[in-house]
Design a protein around this motif. Structure first.
Motif, PDB file in Angstrom:
ATOM      1  N   ASP A   1       0.842  -1.186   0.000  1.00 36.14           N
ATOM      2  CA  ASP A   1       0.000   0.000   0.000  1.00 36.14           C
ATOM      3  C   ASP A   1       0.884   1.245   0.000  1.00 36.14           C
ATOM      4  OD1 ASP A   1      -2.125   1.752   0.353  1.00 36.14           O
ATOM      5  OD2 ASP A   1      -2.326   1.348   2.491  1.00 36.14           O
ATOM      6  N   PRO A   2       0.586   2.257  -0.823  1.00 35.73           N
ATOM      7  CA  PRO A   2       1.418   3.455  -0.861  1.00 35.73           C
ATOM      8  C   PRO A   2       1.546   4.145   0.504  1.00 35.73           C
ATOM      9  CG  PRO A   2      -0.251   3.552  -2.581  1.00 35.73           C
ATOM     10  CD  PRO A   2      -0.499   2.325  -1.794  1.00 35.73           C
ATOM     11  N   GLU A   3       0.512   4.053   1.307  1.00 37.09           N
ATOM     12  CA  GLU A   3       0.572   4.654   2.643  1.00 37.09           C
ATOM     13  C   GLU A   3       1.650   3.975   3.488  1.00 37.09           C
ATOM     14  OE1 GLU A   3      -1.616   7.147   5.684  1.00 37.09           O
ATOM     15  OE2 GLU A   3      -2.650   6.448   3.911  1.00 37.09           O
ATOM     16  N   LEU A   4       1.709   2.655   3.439  1.00 39.77           N
ATOM     17  CA  LEU A   4       2.745   1.929   4.180  1.00 39.77           C
ATOM     18  C   LEU A   4       4.128   2.236   3.626  1.00 39.77           C
ATOM     19  CD1 LEU A   4       1.042  -1.550   4.646  1.00 39.77           C
ATOM     20  CD2 LEU A   4       1.318   0.262   6.323  1.00 39.77           C
ATOM     21  N   LEU A   5       4.234   2.333   2.311  1.00 44.98           N
ATOM     22  CA  LEU A   5       5.508   2.682   1.694  1.00 44.98           C
ATOM     23  C   LEU A   5       5.947   4.075   2.137  1.00 44.98           C
ATOM     24  CD1 LEU A   5       7.805   2.034  -0.271  1.00 44.98           C
ATOM     25  CD2 LEU A   5       6.368   2.952  -2.104  1.00 44.98           C
ATOM     26  N   PHE A   6       5.021   5.017   2.151  1.00 41.71           N
ATOM     27  CA  PHE A   6       5.332   6.369   2.600  1.00 41.71           C
ATOM     28  C   PHE A   6       5.836   6.361   4.042  1.00 41.71           C
ATOM     29  CE2 PHE A   6       4.129  10.233   4.819  1.00 41.71           C
ATOM     30  CZ  PHE A   6       4.715  11.201   4.032  1.00 41.71           C
ATOM     31  N   LEU A   7       5.127   5.667   4.913  1.00 38.69           N
ATOM     32  CA  LEU A   7       5.534   5.616   6.326  1.00 38.69           C
ATOM     33  C   LEU A   7       6.892   4.950   6.493  1.00 38.69           C
ATOM     34  CD1 LEU A   7       2.092   4.723   7.927  1.00 38.69           C
ATOM     35  CD2 LEU A   7       3.260   6.948   7.953  1.00 38.69           C
ATOM     36  N   HIS A   8       7.124   3.898   5.731  1.00 36.70           N
ATOM     37  CA  HIS A   8       8.414   3.208   5.791  1.00 36.70           C
ATOM     38  C   HIS A   8       9.546   4.138   5.334  1.00 36.70           C
ATOM     39  CE1 HIS A   8      11.424   0.061   5.389  1.00 36.70           C
ATOM     40  NE2 HIS A   8      11.643   0.488   4.160  1.00 36.70           N
ATOM     41  N   LEU A   9       9.336   4.829   4.222  1.00 37.70           N
ATOM     42  CA  LEU A   9      10.361   5.735   3.712  1.00 37.70           C
ATOM     43  C   LEU A   9      10.599   6.898   4.670  1.00 37.70           C
ATOM     44  CD1 LEU A   9       9.392   5.841  -0.056  1.00 37.70           C
ATOM     45  CD2 LEU A   9      11.394   4.742   0.950  1.00 37.70           C
ATOM     46  N   ARG A  10       9.544   7.406   5.287  1.00 41.41           N
ATOM     47  CA  ARG A  10       9.706   8.513   6.232  1.00 41.41           C
ATOM     48  C   ARG A  10      10.468   8.062   7.473  1.00 41.41           C
ATOM     49  NH1 ARG A  10       4.659  11.933   8.169  1.00 41.41           N
ATOM     50  NH2 ARG A  10       4.155   9.942   9.096  1.00 41.41           N
ATOM     51  N   ARG A  11      10.142   6.877   7.981  1.00 44.07           N
ATOM     52  CA  ARG A  11      10.860   6.351   9.140  1.00 44.07           C
ATOM     53  C   ARG A  11      12.335   6.130   8.799  1.00 44.07           C
ATOM     54  NH1 ARG A  11       8.117   1.719  10.237  1.00 44.07           N
ATOM     55  NH2 ARG A  11       9.584   0.518   9.005  1.00 44.07           N
ATOM     56  N   GLU A  12      12.589   5.569   7.622  1.00 45.92           N
ATOM     57  CA  GLU A  12      13.954   5.340   7.170  1.00 45.92           C
ATOM     58  C   GLU A  12      14.728   6.662   7.057  1.00 45.92           C
ATOM     59  OE1 GLU A  12      15.034   4.227   2.869  1.00 45.92           O
ATOM     60  OE2 GLU A  12      14.859   2.300   3.919  1.00 45.92           O
ATOM     61  N   TRP A  13      14.080   7.685   6.510  1.00 48.26           N
ATOM     62  CA  TRP A  13      14.724   8.991   6.353  1.00 48.26           C
ATOM     63  C   TRP A  13      15.004   9.620   7.722  1.00 48.26           C
ATOM     64  CZ3 TRP A  13      17.612  11.763   3.490  1.00 48.26           C
ATOM     65  CH2 TRP A  13      17.679  13.136   3.644  1.00 48.26           C
ATOM     66  N   CYS A  14      14.045   9.516   8.641  1.00 45.73           N
ATOM     67  CA  CYS A  14      14.243  10.070   9.982  1.00 45.73           C
ATOM     68  C   CYS A  14      15.408   9.375  10.699  1.00 45.73           C
ATOM     69  CB  CYS A  14      12.968   9.953  10.812  1.00 45.73           C
ATOM     70  SG  CYS A  14      11.663  11.060  10.271  1.00 45.73           S
ATOM     71  N   GLU A  15      15.526   8.068  10.527  1.00 43.59           N
ATOM     72  CA  GLU A  15      16.629   7.325  11.143  1.00 43.59           C
ATOM     73  C   GLU A  15      17.960   7.753  10.542  1.00 43.59           C
ATOM     74  OE1 GLU A  15      15.664   3.215  10.618  1.00 43.59           O
ATOM     75  OE2 GLU A  15      14.131   3.239  12.184  1.00 43.59           O
ATOM     76  N   GLN A  16      18.010   7.949   9.242  1.00 38.97           N
ATOM     77  CA  GLN A  16      19.249   8.371   8.585  1.00 38.97           C
ATOM     78  C   GLN A  16      19.685   9.760   9.041  1.00 38.97           C
ATOM     79  OE1 GLN A  16      18.691   8.121   4.368  1.00 38.97           O
ATOM     80  NE2 GLN A  16      18.868   5.893   4.322  1.00 38.97           N
ATOM     81  N   THR A  17      18.726  10.663   9.143  1.00 36.52           N
ATOM     82  CA  THR A  17      19.070  12.012   9.552  1.00 36.52           C
ATOM     83  C   THR A  17      19.463  12.055  11.028  1.00 36.52           C
ATOM     84  OG1 THR A  17      16.725  12.529   9.923  1.00 36.52           O
ATOM     85  CG2 THR A  17      17.680  13.174   7.814  1.00 36.52           C
ATOM     86  N   ALA A  18      18.868  11.188  11.847  1.00 34.02           N
ATOM     87  CA  ALA A  18      19.240  11.134  13.266  1.00 34.02           C
ATOM     88  C   ALA A  18      20.659  10.597  13.431  1.00 34.02           C
ATOM     89  CB  ALA A  18      18.250  10.265  14.037  1.00 34.02           C
ATOM     90  N   LEU A  19      21.050   9.639  12.613  1.00 31.46           N
ATOM     91  CA  LEU A  19      22.404   9.079  12.694  1.00 31.46           C
ATOM     92  C   LEU A  19      23.453  10.090  12.212  1.00 31.46           C
ATOM     93  CD1 LEU A  19      21.839   5.444  11.419  1.00 31.46           C
ATOM     94  CD2 LEU A  19      22.303   6.179  13.758  1.00 31.46           C
ATOM     95  N   SER A  20      23.073  10.943  11.255  1.00 31.78           N
ATOM     96  CA  SER A  20      24.018  11.923  10.727  1.00 31.78           C
ATOM     97  C   SER A  20      24.239  13.080  11.690  1.00 31.78           C
ATOM     98  CB  SER A  20      23.539  12.540   9.425  1.00 31.78           C
ATOM     99  OG  SER A  20      22.870  11.658   8.630  1.00 31.78           O
ATOM    100  N   ALA A  21      23.260  13.330  12.529  1.00 32.18           N
ATOM    101  CA  ALA A  21      23.358  14.493  13.419  1.00 32.18           C
ATOM    102  C   ALA A  21      24.234  14.248  14.625  1.00 32.18           C
ATOM    103  CB  ALA A  21      21.958  14.896  13.899  1.00 32.18           C
TER     104      ALA A  21
END
Length: 83
Positions: free
Chosen positions: A63-83
């Motif tokens: 479902d695109p909604e699940l894909l969106f949530l997965h991508l957003r969580r992945e992006w948030c984790e990446q940005t948290a690790l970079s900070a």
């Protein structure tokens, strides 16, 4: 009573949608990285095409909604690790 018309997906077949699946996912990934809300992404072509794939082949495409949530969580984790 006014009728609501939806744009026709003229000439699109499932095999064409499947062939462009990586491009739709990439477009959604770019929207997520750009900070787009789920409401904004729902109005895009990539969301419409991903939803059509999910509706046609739900076991193969999420479902695109699940894909969106997965991508957003992945992006948030990446940005948290970079900070």
């Amino acid at each position: 009573m006014a009728q609501v018309t939806r744009p026709q997906l003229s000439g699109l077949r499932i095999d064409e949608l499947e062939a462009h699946y990586p491009a739709y996912c990439k477009a959604m990934r770019l929207l997520v990285r750009g900070g787009a809300s789920v409401a904004r992404v729902r109005r895009t072509v990539c969301w419409e095409r991903l939803a059509l794939l999910h509706k046609s082949l739900p076991r193969q495409y999420r479902d695109p909604e699940l894909l969106f949530l997965h991508l957003r969580r992945e992006w948030c984790e990446q940005t948290a690790l970079s900070a």
